[in-house]
Design a protein around this motif. Structure first.
Motif, PDB file in Angstrom:
ATOM      1  N   SER A  80     -15.743 -16.791   7.351  1.00 20.67           N
ATOM      2  CA  SER A  80     -14.907 -17.749   8.081  1.00 20.67           C
ATOM      3  C   SER A  80     -13.600 -18.044   7.370  1.00 20.67           C
ATOM      4  O   SER A  80     -12.591 -18.316   8.027  1.00 20.67           O
ATOM      5  CB  SER A  80     -15.666 -19.069   8.275  1.00 20.67           C
ATOM      6  N   THR A  81     -13.652 -18.025   6.048  1.00 23.59           N
ATOM      7  CA  THR A  81     -12.470 -18.386   5.282  1.00 23.59           C
ATOM      8  C   THR A  81     -11.249 -17.591   5.720  1.00 23.59           C
ATOM      9  O   THR A  81     -10.144 -18.096   5.763  1.00 23.59           O
ATOM     10  CB  THR A  81     -12.728 -18.176   3.776  1.00 23.59           C
ATOM     11  N   LYS A  82     -11.453 -16.351   6.109  1.00 29.18           N
ATOM     12  CA  LYS A  82     -10.319 -15.528   6.533  1.00 29.18           C
ATOM     13  C   LYS A  82     -10.494 -15.008   7.966  1.00 29.18           C
ATOM     14  O   LYS A  82      -9.693 -15.290   8.839  1.00 29.18           O
ATOM     15  CB  LYS A  82     -10.138 -14.366   5.557  1.00 29.18           C
ATOM     16  N   THR A 193      -8.079 -27.139  -1.346  1.00 27.91           N
ATOM     17  CA  THR A 193      -8.574 -26.801  -2.687  1.00 27.91           C
ATOM     18  C   THR A 193      -9.872 -26.006  -2.619  1.00 27.91           C
ATOM     19  O   THR A 193     -10.001 -24.947  -3.250  1.00 27.91           O
ATOM     20  CB  THR A 193      -8.811 -28.084  -3.502  1.00 27.91           C
ATOM     21  N   ILE A 194     -10.835 -26.505  -1.842  1.00 19.33           N
ATOM     22  CA  ILE A 194     -12.153 -25.868  -1.796  1.00 19.33           C
ATOM     23  C   ILE A 194     -12.094 -24.506  -1.117  1.00 19.33           C
ATOM     24  O   ILE A 194     -12.638 -23.517  -1.633  1.00 19.33           O
ATOM     25  CB  ILE A 194     -13.172 -26.785  -1.083  1.00 19.33           C
ATOM     26  N   TYR A 195     -11.397 -24.413   0.014  1.00 22.08           N
ATOM     27  CA  TYR A 195     -11.385 -23.134   0.720  1.00 22.08           C
ATOM     28  C   TYR A 195     -10.444 -22.122   0.066  1.00 22.08           C
ATOM     29  O   TYR A 195     -10.622 -20.910   0.229  1.00 22.08           O
ATOM     30  CB  TYR A 195     -11.106 -23.347   2.205  1.00 22.08           C
ATOM     31  N   ASN A 196      -9.485 -22.608  -0.726  1.00 21.71           N
ATOM     32  CA  ASN A 196      -8.709 -21.699  -1.571  1.00 21.71           C
ATOM     33  C   ASN A 196      -9.629 -21.089  -2.633  1.00 21.71           C
ATOM     34  O   ASN A 196      -9.551 -19.893  -2.921  1.00 21.71           O
ATOM     35  CB  ASN A 196      -7.565 -22.451  -2.246  1.00 21.71           C
ATOM     36  N   SER A 197     -10.530 -21.911  -3.196  1.00 15.99           N
ATOM     37  CA  SER A 197     -11.479 -21.414  -4.195  1.00 15.99           C
ATOM     38  C   SER A 197     -12.440 -20.403  -3.591  1.00 15.99           C
ATOM     39  O   SER A 197     -12.781 -19.395  -4.214  1.00 15.99           O
ATOM     40  CB  SER A 197     -12.279 -22.583  -4.791  1.00 15.99           C
ATOM     41  N   VAL A 198     -12.892 -20.682  -2.343  1.00 15.33           N
ATOM     42  CA  VAL A 198     -13.783 -19.739  -1.654  1.00 15.33           C
ATOM     43  C   VAL A 198     -13.058 -18.411  -1.418  1.00 15.33           C
ATOM     44  O   VAL A 198     -13.622 -17.326  -1.630  1.00 15.33           O
ATOM     45  CB  VAL A 198     -14.276 -20.331  -0.315  1.00 15.33           C
ATOM     46  N   ALA A 199     -11.791 -18.497  -0.976  1.00 14.09           N
ATOM     47  CA  ALA A 199     -10.994 -17.284  -0.756  1.00 14.09           C
ATOM     48  C   ALA A 199     -10.816 -16.513  -2.066  1.00 14.09           C
ATOM     49  O   ALA A 199     -10.868 -15.275  -2.096  1.00 14.09           O
ATOM     50  CB  ALA A 199      -9.638 -17.644  -0.166  1.00 14.09           C
ATOM     51  N   LYS A 200     -10.613 -17.254  -3.169  1.00 15.06           N
ATOM     52  CA  LYS A 200     -10.452 -16.607  -4.479  1.00 15.06           C
ATOM     53  C   LYS A 200     -11.744 -15.929  -4.924  1.00 15.06           C
ATOM     54  O   LYS A 200     -11.711 -14.924  -5.652  1.00 15.06           O
ATOM     55  CB  LYS A 200     -10.026 -17.642  -5.533  1.00 15.06           C
ATOM     56  N   LEU A 201     -12.891 -16.483  -4.500  1.00  9.97           N
ATOM     57  CA  LEU A 201     -14.174 -15.847  -4.802  1.00  9.97           C
ATOM     58  C   LEU A 201     -14.244 -14.473  -4.158  1.00  9.97           C
ATOM     59  O   LEU A 201     -14.665 -13.489  -4.783  1.00  9.97           O
ATOM     60  CB  LEU A 201     -15.323 -16.730  -4.295  1.00  9.97           C
ATOM     61  N   LEU A 206     -13.429  -8.455  -4.744  1.00  8.86           N
ATOM     62  CA  LEU A 206     -12.669  -7.261  -4.341  1.00  8.86           C
ATOM     63  C   LEU A 206     -11.924  -6.643  -5.527  1.00  8.86           C
ATOM     64  O   LEU A 206     -11.894  -5.413  -5.685  1.00  8.86           O
ATOM     65  CB  LEU A 206     -11.682  -7.612  -3.224  1.00  8.86           C
ATOM     66  N   PHE A 207     -11.338  -7.506  -6.376  1.00 12.79           N
ATOM     67  CA  PHE A 207     -10.622  -7.008  -7.558  1.00 12.79           C
ATOM     68  C   PHE A 207     -11.574  -6.274  -8.506  1.00 12.79           C
ATOM     69  O   PHE A 207     -11.224  -5.234  -9.082  1.00 12.79           O
ATOM     70  CB  PHE A 207      -9.941  -8.165  -8.297  1.00 12.79           C
ATOM     71  N   ALA A 218      -7.907 -13.742 -13.408  1.00 14.31           N
ATOM     72  CA  ALA A 218      -6.968 -14.786 -12.976  1.00 14.31           C
ATOM     73  C   ALA A 218      -7.488 -15.521 -11.738  1.00 14.31           C
ATOM     74  O   ALA A 218      -7.419 -16.753 -11.654  1.00 14.31           O
ATOM     75  CB  ALA A 218      -5.603 -14.174 -12.678  1.00 14.31           C
ATOM     76  N   ALA A 219      -8.025 -14.765 -10.777  1.00 17.78           N
ATOM     77  CA  ALA A 219      -8.543 -15.378  -9.551  1.00 17.78           C
ATOM     78  C   ALA A 219      -9.777 -16.227  -9.845  1.00 17.78           C
ATOM     79  O   ALA A 219      -9.986 -17.277  -9.221  1.00 17.78           O
ATOM     80  CB  ALA A 219      -8.882 -14.304  -8.523  1.00 17.78           C
ATOM     81  N   PHE A 220     -10.574 -15.791 -10.837  1.00 18.11           N
ATOM     82  CA  PHE A 220     -11.824 -16.490 -11.142  1.00 18.11           C
ATOM     83  C   PHE A 220     -11.575 -17.905 -11.676  1.00 18.11           C
ATOM     84  O   PHE A 220     -12.434 -18.774 -11.559  1.00 18.11           O
ATOM     85  CB  PHE A 220     -12.646 -15.685 -12.153  1.00 18.11           C
TER      86      PHE A 220
END
Length: 317
Positions: A80-82, A193-201, A206-207, A218-220
């Motif tokens: 859902s995040t994306k 903040t929270i859904y940015n963190s989920v997207a970064k997960l 992927l990285f 960096a994303a972690f």
């Protein structure tokens, strides 16, 4: 043969519960949708509350029941995040039409819960209060920037407490049918903040897969924000599950009167979102007739999906 049939039924039930968890996960992300309301829609709400509140009494049985739902919900949140948020923006009439159908499909279930007792004045008051409360809460924070990221790193003990409280507040409130966890996060300014963190997960995974370990590291850093959120959410779920389990056992009829008002408010809110999407479609060259037709078709698909999921659940009990 009987043993094989039983194993097949258990696997089928686990898969169906994972699909239901996926729908709940979608609802957790989209502002205005309620994860707990969708748990009612797919017939899991009371069972989930009971399993969480009695977890220590029957841990093995409860884990078998809750695990597929949790896995499905996590996948739903990550998707859902994306993807799903993009679908709601690109095809709002069809997406929200489907959600409206899912919610409408649960009305017979709620009717079954309240039809055995005569409705009194107080019951009608509860229906109205449930409707009004959700209408008020759902529009809180809706004028703010839902994508605003208040924190990208945990830099102090205060940040840990802020995110922990956001998890406790949003998830415990979200367990009340009809309340959107996403909206609750907006109210405490932590949705982005929270859904940015989920997207970064997702980005971190992927990285790692493509061997970009510096970018993954960096994303972690943003993913760590989810740790205090999960701790707060866990505490909130345990506390609220106890309260709701008590109410469902003692005052189920009145709880579902309020739930009826909540569901009607959910249909109203989703219809508003669908009509906004239709208006944009008309401005881009579409017609109200085509938008209305698409809305009706996807409402019907949503209703049929709810009926199908409900039948699958009842046939595997």
């Amino acid at each position: 043969m009987d043993e094989r049939k039983e194993v097949k039924q258990i696997k089928t039930k686990a898969f169906v519960n994972a699909v239901k968890g996926f729908l709940i996960g979608i609802a957790l992300v989209i502002p205005g949708l309620s994860g707990s309301m969708f748990a009612i829609v797919v017939g899991l709400y009371e069972k989930m509350v009971a399993a969480i509140s009695s977890f220590r009494s029957h841990p093995r049985q409860n884990i078998k029941f809750l695990l597929p739902i949790m896995v499905g919900a996590i996948v739903g949140v990550l998707a859902s995040t994306k993807l799903v948020l993009w679908l709601c923006e690109a095809f709002p009439v069809m997406s929200y039409g489907f959600f409206i159908g899912l919610v409408i499909g649960v009305l017979p279930f709620v009717y079954q819960k309240i039809r055995f007792q005569r409705l009194h004045l107080f019951d009608f008051v509860l229906i109205v209060l449930g409707f009004v409360f959700i209408m008020l809460v759902s529009h809180q924070g809706s004028t703010g920037l839902s994508d605003f990221v208040a924190l990208t790193r945990l830099k102090s003990v205060s940040d840990w407490f802020t995110i922990g409280f956001a998890g406790l507040f949003a998830i415990s409130m979200m367990m009340i049918p009809g309340i959107s966890g996403a909206v609750m996060l907006m109210m405490v300014n932590q949705y982005g903040t929270i859904y940015n963190s989920v997207a970064k997960l997702v980005d971190t995974a992927l990285f790692i897969l493509v061997g970009k370990f510096d970018q993954a590291r960096a994303a972690f850093g943003s993913v760590i924000i989810l740790l205090p959120f999960i701790i707060g959410a866990f505490i909130g779920v345990i506390l609220m599950a106890k309260i709701l389990n008590y109410l469902l056992h003692r005052y189920a009829h009145r709880v579902y009167c309020a739930v009826l008002g909540i569901i009607l408010a959910g249909i109203w809110i989703l219809t508003e979102l669908a009509l906004k999407g239709a208006s944009v479609s008309v401005q881009d060259g579409g017609t109200w007739l085509s938008a209305g037709f698409a809305l009706i078709i996807f409402i019907v698909i949503g209703v049929l999906a709810t009926i199908f999921l409900d039948k699958q659940d009842s046939s595997n009990v």
